[in-house]
Motif scaffolding. Structure first.
Motif, PDB file in Angstrom:
ATOM      1  N   UNK A 171       0.820  -1.162  -0.097  1.00 50.89           N
ATOM      2  CA  UNK A 171       0.053   0.088   0.234  1.00 50.89           C
ATOM      3  C   UNK A 171       0.771   1.159   0.068  1.00 50.89           C
ATOM      4  N   UNK A 172       0.467   2.321  -0.479  1.00 50.11           N
ATOM      5  CA  UNK A 172       1.158   3.468  -0.507  1.00 50.11           C
ATOM      6  C   UNK A 172       0.097   4.935  -0.401  1.00 50.11           C
ATOM      7  N   UNK A 173       0.582   5.764   0.230  1.00 51.31           N
ATOM      8  CA  UNK A 173      -0.208   6.897   0.382  1.00 51.31           C
ATOM      9  C   UNK A 173       0.532   8.227   0.254  1.00 51.31           C
ATOM     10  N   UNK A 174      -0.133   9.186  -0.088  1.00 51.26           N
ATOM     11  CA  UNK A 174       0.693  10.648  -0.446  1.00 51.26           C
ATOM     12  C   UNK A 174      -0.431  11.567  -0.049  1.00 51.26           C
ATOM     13  N   UNK A 175       0.187  12.442   0.844  1.00 52.22           N
ATOM     14  CA  UNK A 175      -0.579  13.519   1.580  1.00 52.22           C
ATOM     15  C   UNK A 175      -0.173  14.705   1.084  1.00 52.22           C
ATOM     16  N   UNK A 176      -1.150  15.530   0.826  1.00 49.21           N
ATOM     17  CA  UNK A 176      -0.890  17.239   0.493  1.00 49.21           C
ATOM     18  C   UNK A 176      -1.299  18.095   1.745  1.00 49.21           C
ATOM     19  N   UNK A 177      -0.422  18.797   2.179  1.00 49.60           N
ATOM     20  CA  UNK A 177      -0.960  19.763   3.252  1.00 49.60           C
ATOM     21  C   UNK A 177      -1.648  20.956   2.820  1.00 49.60           C
ATOM     22  N   UNK A 178      -2.517  21.594   3.622  1.00 48.26           N
ATOM     23  CA  UNK A 178      -2.677  22.994   3.254  1.00 48.26           C
ATOM     24  C   UNK A 178      -1.929  24.005   2.532  1.00 48.26           C
ATOM     25  N   UNK A 181       1.925  10.478   7.367  1.00 46.76           N
ATOM     26  CA  UNK A 181       1.955  11.415   8.458  1.00 46.76           C
ATOM     27  C   UNK A 181       3.032  11.649   9.199  1.00 46.76           C
ATOM     28  N   UNK A 182       3.953  10.403   9.554  1.00 47.79           N
ATOM     29  CA  UNK A 182       5.391  10.517  10.262  1.00 47.79           C
ATOM     30  C   UNK A 182       6.148  11.318   9.333  1.00 47.79           C
ATOM     31  N   UNK A 183       6.324  11.268   8.261  1.00 46.35           N
ATOM     32  CA  UNK A 183       7.193  12.275   7.311  1.00 46.35           C
ATOM     33  C   UNK A 183       6.431  13.755   7.592  1.00 46.35           C
ATOM     34  N   UNK A 184       5.489  13.959   7.580  1.00 43.61           N
ATOM     35  CA  UNK A 184       4.757  15.318   7.571  1.00 43.61           C
ATOM     36  C   UNK A 184       5.319  15.966   8.731  1.00 43.61           C
ATOM     37  N   UNK A 185       5.040  14.992   9.925  1.00 44.93           N
ATOM     38  CA  UNK A 185       5.346  15.647  11.330  1.00 44.93           C
ATOM     39  C   UNK A 185       6.612  15.983  11.324  1.00 44.93           C
ATOM     40  N   UNK A 187      -3.717  18.395   7.107  1.00 44.59           N
ATOM     41  CA  UNK A 187      -3.852  17.455   5.534  1.00 44.59           C
ATOM     42  C   UNK A 187      -4.993  18.153   4.804  1.00 44.59           C
ATOM     43  N   UNK A 188      -4.711  18.630   3.683  1.00 48.96           N
ATOM     44  CA  UNK A 188      -5.643  18.894   2.781  1.00 48.96           C
ATOM     45  C   UNK A 188      -6.427  17.677   1.904  1.00 48.96           C
ATOM     46  N   UNK A 189      -5.478  16.893   1.505  1.00 51.03           N
ATOM     47  CA  UNK A 189      -6.009  15.636   0.724  1.00 51.03           C
ATOM     48  C   UNK A 189      -5.027  14.721   0.774  1.00 51.03           C
ATOM     49  N   UNK A 190      -5.539  13.455   0.664  1.00 49.12           N
ATOM     50  CA  UNK A 190      -4.624  12.214   0.436  1.00 49.12           C
ATOM     51  C   UNK A 190      -5.254  11.265  -0.476  1.00 49.12           C
ATOM     52  N   UNK A 191      -3.992  10.638  -1.075  1.00 50.31           N
ATOM     53  CA  UNK A 191      -4.318   9.783  -1.993  1.00 50.31           C
ATOM     54  C   UNK A 191      -3.579   8.421  -1.442  1.00 50.31           C
ATOM     55  N   UNK A 192      -4.580   7.291  -1.594  1.00 48.34           N
ATOM     56  CA  UNK A 192      -4.319   5.826  -0.977  1.00 48.34           C
ATOM     57  C   UNK A 192      -4.553   4.831  -2.030  1.00 48.34           C
ATOM     58  N   UNK A 193      -3.588   3.683  -2.348  1.00 46.83           N
ATOM     59  CA  UNK A 193      -3.896   2.992  -3.051  1.00 46.83           C
ATOM     60  C   UNK A 193      -2.953   1.608  -2.756  1.00 46.83           C
ATOM     61  N   UNK A 194      -3.823   0.444  -3.208  1.00 46.93           N
ATOM     62  CA  UNK A 194      -3.068  -0.955  -2.737  1.00 46.93           C
ATOM     63  C   UNK A 194      -2.750  -1.443  -4.364  1.00 46.93           C
ATOM     64  N   UNK A 195      -1.324  -1.946  -4.369  1.00 46.78           N
ATOM     65  CA  UNK A 195      -1.183  -2.258  -5.717  1.00 46.78           C
ATOM     66  C   UNK A 195      -1.704  -3.413  -6.354  1.00 46.78           C
ATOM     67  N   UNK A 196      -2.454  -4.270  -5.406  1.00 47.08           N
ATOM     68  CA  UNK A 196      -3.399  -5.387  -5.812  1.00 47.08           C
ATOM     69  C   UNK A 196      -4.617  -5.355  -5.482  1.00 47.08           C
ATOM     70  N   UNK A 197      -5.072  -4.066  -5.551  1.00 44.52           N
ATOM     71  CA  UNK A 197      -6.691  -3.896  -5.246  1.00 44.52           C
ATOM     72  C   UNK A 197      -7.120  -2.889  -6.058  1.00 44.52           C
ATOM     73  N   UNK A 198      -8.196  -2.901  -6.440  1.00 50.79           N
ATOM     74  CA  UNK A 198      -9.272  -2.231  -7.468  1.00 50.79           C
ATOM     75  C   UNK A 198      -9.444  -1.010  -7.047  1.00 50.79           C
TER      76      UNK A 198
END
Length: 130
Positions: free
Chosen positions: A25-32, A58-62, A69-80
């Motif tokens: 799983x990967x996630x990416x955050x954009x702050x305000x 979140x740990x990297x952001x802290x 957090x304004x927005x976040x994208x989440x994806x699983x490599x093996x999931x729709x």
């Protein structure tokens, strides 16, 4: 959602350490204020002592000084479609608001966008400023 969040989440997922679940799983955050941070899941044989992709981001952001957090994208490599787990929904709420956009993605791109309030109605202290 801009393409850069999806790309960051995808690159993060490709670095995941998921030997037990085989579910990277990967996630990416954009702050305000426009900064971006990414994270991947890191599993541990002493389940559930690993951490989720959202937690890593979140740990990297802290570590970079925090923010909202304004927005976040989440994806699983093996999931729709991959949504944040319950714990990560609350972690996102700690630094976001009910209106924070959560982009649910797959390898190809955006599948659906929802708000954090839709994913976590009545979350602890959601939207309060510390």
């Amino acid at each position: 959602m801009t393409e850069d969040l999806h790309k960051l989440a995808l690159k993060a997922a490709e670095k995941a350490h998921a030997p037990y679940s085989d579910f990277p799983v990967g996630a990416a955050i954009r702050t305000t204020d426009g900064r971006t941070f990414a994270g991947c899941n890191v599993e541990n044989a002493a389940y559930p002592e690993g951490w989720c992709a959202e937690t890593s981001a979140i740990a990297h952001m802290v570590m970079d000084g925090g923010g909202k957090i304004a927005e976040v994208a989440v994806l699983g490599l093996k999931a729709d479609l991959c949504t944040p787990c319950g714990g990560c929904r609350q972690r996102l709420a700690e630094f976001g608001t009910a209106g924070t956009r959560v982009h649910l993605c797959n390898r190809e791109g955006l599948v659906e966008t929802v708000t954090l309030g839709e994913l976590l109605p009545k979350g602890f202290d959601m939207g309060k400023t510390p």
